[in-house]
Design an enzyme around this catalytic site. Sequence first.
Site, PDB file in Angstrom:
ATOM      1  N   GLU A  57       0.822  -1.214   0.000  1.00 12.16           N
ATOM      2  CA  GLU A  57       0.000   0.000   0.000  1.00 12.16           C
ATOM      3  C   GLU A  57       0.856   1.264   0.000  1.00 12.16           C
ATOM      4  OE1 GLU A  57      -4.154  -1.322   1.998  1.00 12.16           O
ATOM      5  OE2 GLU A  57      -2.425  -1.399   3.346  1.00 12.16           O
ATOM      6  N   GLU A 113      -4.133  -9.367   3.853  1.00 15.11           N
ATOM      7  CA  GLU A 113      -4.893  -9.058   5.063  1.00 15.11           C
ATOM      8  C   GLU A 113      -6.023 -10.043   5.346  1.00 15.11           C
ATOM      9  OE1 GLU A 113      -2.741  -5.229   4.212  1.00 15.11           O
ATOM     10  OE2 GLU A 113      -3.582  -6.888   3.059  1.00 15.11           O
TER      11      GLU A 113
END
Length: 257
Positions: free
Chosen positions: A110, A130
């Site tokens: 990210e 995640e």
Amino acid sequence: MVTYELSGHVAVITIQRPEARNAVNTAVAEGMEAAIDRLEDDPEAWVGIITGGQTEKGWIFCAGADLKQMATDPGGMSTARGGFGGFVQRERTKPVIAAVDGPALAGGTEIVLACDMVVASRTAVFGIPEVKRNLVAAGGGLFRLPRKIPRNIAMELALTGRLDFPAEQAHHFGLVNHLAEEGQALDRAQELAEQICTAAPLAVAESRKIVIEATDQPDEVGWRMSGEGIVKMFGTEDFSEGLTAFAEKRSPVWKGR
């Protein structure tokens, strides 16, 4: 935890937490925000590069969030202005290149996605795992990744949590601008940054803004912003310098004003 080194007009920002695979904790997030502050405030800094320091386990860009801190203080890995890692939501004006050697996983991916360009070694890998921890990629991965690569590929990465999306495939789909050999991503990123620094910094900043804000908007938005952008350049010292240097057949000396 985070170092900042200015060479010429290029600022190299390095995540230095080798004992934790350069994972983001509070110190890293605060250090990243402070580094971006320096980049934005320094008139001599025109381009930034974010990279990860080498560890005993080899090259690692960033392993994402520190899961030990995640269990007790997840908010501590974000800042008010920058979001996760002090960076992924940060408003800024200057281009930043990610120099990725080794894994850039979860929040590491990210951080890469929040950069403007990416140089990666052939041994770099990306992933947003995640879902394997009953989390979602809340640092921008779920909407930025499908903007950079085909939606179905991004969907597979998001839903499987795969950790093995290789740099060469990321380059094929357009996420990575340039590939380098292992250990050479920073050098190649610096070459790219130096190329950018041959251009006028005010025009670079304005062009970056238009690309970001006008992409996927109707054409009239792009026309309006492009017109406003060129008018801004007309009133600057560098506008006159660019024309004068061309007439005199020499390289321009940009002042950033």
